[in-house]
Design a protein around this motif. Structure first.
Motif, mmCIF file in Angstrom:
data_model
loop_
_atom_site.group_PDB
_atom_site.id
_atom_site.type_symbol
_atom_site.label_atom_id
_atom_site.label_comp_id
_atom_site.label_asym_id
_atom_site.label_seq_id
_atom_site.Cartn_x
_atom_site.Cartn_y
_atom_site.Cartn_z
ATOM 1 N N CYS A 57 1.016 -1.111 0.030
ATOM 2 C CA CYS A 57 0.029 -0.010 0.186
ATOM 3 C C CYS A 57 0.889 1.250 0.081
ATOM 4 N N GLU A 89 -0.442 -4.119 6.430
ATOM 5 C CA GLU A 89 -1.692 -5.097 7.051
ATOM 6 C C GLU A 89 -1.682 -6.447 6.405
ATOM 7 N N THR A 90 -1.398 -6.704 5.240
ATOM 8 C CA THR A 90 -1.720 -7.840 4.666
ATOM 9 C C THR A 90 -0.892 -9.198 5.022
ATOM 10 N N ASP A 126 -3.153 0.864 6.804
ATOM 11 C CA ASP A 126 -3.808 1.114 8.184
ATOM 12 C C ASP A 126 -3.038 1.640 9.488
ATOM 13 N N VAL A 197 -3.793 2.456 -0.623
ATOM 14 C CA VAL A 197 -4.452 1.692 0.344
ATOM 15 C C VAL A 197 -5.464 1.374 -0.231
HETATM 16 FE FE1 FES Z 1 -3.061 -1.792 3.548
HETATM 17 FE FE2 FES Z 1 -5.604 -2.334 3.477
HETATM 18 S S1 FES Z 1 -3.898 -3.588 3.642
HETATM 19 S S2 FES Z 1 -4.805 -0.300 3.456
#
Ligand code: FES
Length: 576
Positions: A57, A89-90, A126, A197
């Motif tokens: 992102c 996040e992932t 995030d 994102v």
């Molecule tokens: Fe990075 Fe959703 S996985 S903003």
């Protein structure tokens, strides 16, 4: 506020003298090719970069940093880019949230340890927004957030698909037998097709919106797509503006006032923002010393209509949001209804009222009028009762209205592993009216408070056409998720909260209108169960142990207890 004489700037403690230490500080920086006059007292601006190949992102942040750098140079400052921990996040396991507070330490200590007068925070995925803001708030330099922007809209077989939201939908379709595994895999590259994102109103876009609503980012920061040239232009203007903020001595605490937080909470309701915003805003407020509580979320958000029709609550995506007018158009509507503090000041020196005065809405399907909302009461609701004495959170706009008042029998999972092991079993004793209860996924229990609260429904009910059930946990859920999901139950099970005492077959009563969440088991029986309960083991060593020993509960923002508060920007003693 008047301009500070250059020699008094913080960076001059490193660069502005003739001692051995000043020699060392300047000499090594000159190896980067910096001329003498770089150290003449001009504002030294840190560009705090959360770029990483492991955070897709934020993949475009090196280019974005260059735009900030241009802006700083144009305004007569000295830009110095530095890396901090990135939180993708992932990929991060067990959850990026475990590392939010750690990354905030990285930011805080980097800012204080270096010759910086101001900072631009490049944040996207995030946790990178709250982590960088928390760290910066504990130092309190002049600060601007530049968000990375959202990726382009997803398209699959003629359908607009949204990050995360359609992952949950497709996964449920595969479980229900209405989508093949081949189709599921084909959708991957159709969902994520540019830098930026998640383009739903997930946590990243919510936090970008709230950064703008707080006034710590320039107008339009939230919604310009990641790959739009206007994002580069905004970054360049942020570079210019941070130099001006240093000259005017506008610190982060001048922006992050109580009024700013109240505006952000109301904006969160209007955009249908992520439940994660509750935890992040509480933590940021804790760092800057602004009193903020779950009650503020409930009271301020209670009558706010959700007027932004974005997934996961609605139909559209962030790209559409920008073309429709973006956050300034939303804030103008709220301001004209008397729902925002007009006097809150932004990093550009203007009040909220001045910043949104010319804002226009170009698509009333995407940004609806206040009297034709997507959800009439769009704020996040804070529930209490004997099951959540310190509160729990639900996003009514993402829930099934008929389930907002519901009594059902508990189907209990002691951990996420227990859930994964049993949820597919054909003989699982579950009915559509059951309430799924998941324990030990809170800050201490997981540890890190994973986004598993929107646990998928049992396949046998999905195949029968059931699309939603009440789910309760001490976990979080992805901002891109949806459903009648009660989260952040506090105290959590691993801390001995009443959630730990729920047993299979107990009846649970939910009434969102009354903000009520009750375990219908008498007190004597609960006491008996408590006497038999023992706390789970904590990690033996390492960061996870530090985290578990010091993390606060969700209702306080899940910060580490020793990080709460602002420790200031005092120049550390010399090192040579
Ligand atoms: Fe990075 Fe959703 S996985 S903003």
């Amino acid at each position: 506020m008047s301009e500070t004489p250059p020699k008094k700037r913080r960076s001059q403690a490193w660069f502005g003298g003739s001692s051995k230490d000043h020699f060392i500080h300047r000499s090594w920086m000159k190896s980067e090719g910096l001329p003498d006059d770089s150290f003449d007292g001009r504002p030294v601006i840190g560009i705090c970069n959360t770029w990483s190949d492991l955070t897709p992102c934020n993949q475009h942040f090196r280019q974005l940093a260059d735009k900030v750098r241009h802006g700083v140079l144009q305004a007569g400052g000295l830009p110095l880019e530095f890396p901090v921990s990135s939180l993708g996040e992932t990929l991060m396991r067990p959850t990026a949230m475990l590392y939010r507070n750690l990354a905030s330490i990285d930011v805080e200590e980097a800012l204080r340890a270096h010759p910086l007068d101001g900072v631009v925070l490049l944040a996207g995925c995030d946790k990178t927004t709250p982590a960088t803001l928390m760290g910066a708030a504990s130092v309190d330099l002049p600060t601007i957030v530049v968000s990375g922007g959202a990726m382009l809209n997803g398209r699959y077989r003629g359908e607009t698909i949204g990050s995360g939201t359609h992952v949950w939908k497709f996964a449920a379709a595969v479980a229900a037998g209405t989508m093949s595994q081949v189709e599921f895999m084909q959708a991957e590259s159709c969902m994520s097709r540019s830098a930026g994102v998640c383009m739903t109103m997930g946590t990243a876009s919510t936090m970008a919106c709230l950064a703008e609503a707080l006034g710590v980012a320039l107008p339009d920061n939230a919604a310009i797509p990641a790959v739009d040239s206007r994002r580069s232009e905004l970054a360049q203007r942020a570079g210019r503006q941070i130099v001006e903020m240093v000259r005017r001595e506008v610190r982060l605490s001048h922006i992050l006032t109580r009024h700013a937080f109240e505006n952000a909470i109301r904006v969160c309701g209007a955009i249908g923002g992520s439940t994660n915003a509750v935890i992040h805003l509480l933590a940021i407020a804790g760092r800057v010393g602004v009193p903020l509580s779950l009650e503020d979320w409930d009271r301020l958000g209670r009558d706010i209509p959700t007027i932004v029709d974005l997934m996961p609550s609605g139909r559209f995506l962030m790209e559409d949001f920008y073309y429709a007018g973006g956050l300034p158009a939303v804030m103008r509507r709220l301001l004209e209804a008397g729902l925002l503090h007009a006097d809150a000041v932004s990093v550009n020196g203007l009040t909220l009222a001045q910043n949104v005065a010319q804002a226009e809405c170009f698509d009333e399907e995407v940004i609806r009028p206040l009297d034709k909302p997507l959800v009439a009461q769009g704020g996040l609701a804070i529930l209490r009762g004997n099951l959540a004495p310190d509160g729990a959170v639900i996003k009514p706009s993402a829930a099934t209205p008929a389930l907002l008042r519901h009594t059902g029998r508990a189907v209990v999972f002691e951990s996420i592993e227990d859930y994964k092991q049993r949820i597919d079993a054909p003989d699982l004793a579950v009915e559509p009216s059951s309430i799924l209860v998941l324990k030990n996924c809170g800050p201490k229990g997981y540890p890190g408070m994973a986004e598993v609260g929107n646990m998928g429904l049992p396949p046998k009910l999905l195949r029968a056409g059931v699309t939603d059930m009440v789910r309760i946990s001490d976990a979080r859920m992805s901002g891109t998720a949806y459903g009648t999901v009660i989260l952040h139950v506090a105290p959590e099970a691993a801390a001995g909260g009443p959630l730990a005492l729920v047993q299979e077959g107990d009846m649970i009563e939910l009434d969102v209108e009354r903000r009520h969440l009750q375990l219908l088991v008498d007190a004597a029986e609960l006491e008996r169960r408590r006497a038999a309960w023992s706390a789970p083991a904590i990690p033996a060593s390492g960061y996870a142990r530090l985290y578990v020993e010091h993390v606060q509960q969700a209702n306080l923002g899940a910060d580490l207890d020793f990080l709460v508060g602002c420790r200031g920007d005092a120049v550390p003693r010399e090192s040579h």
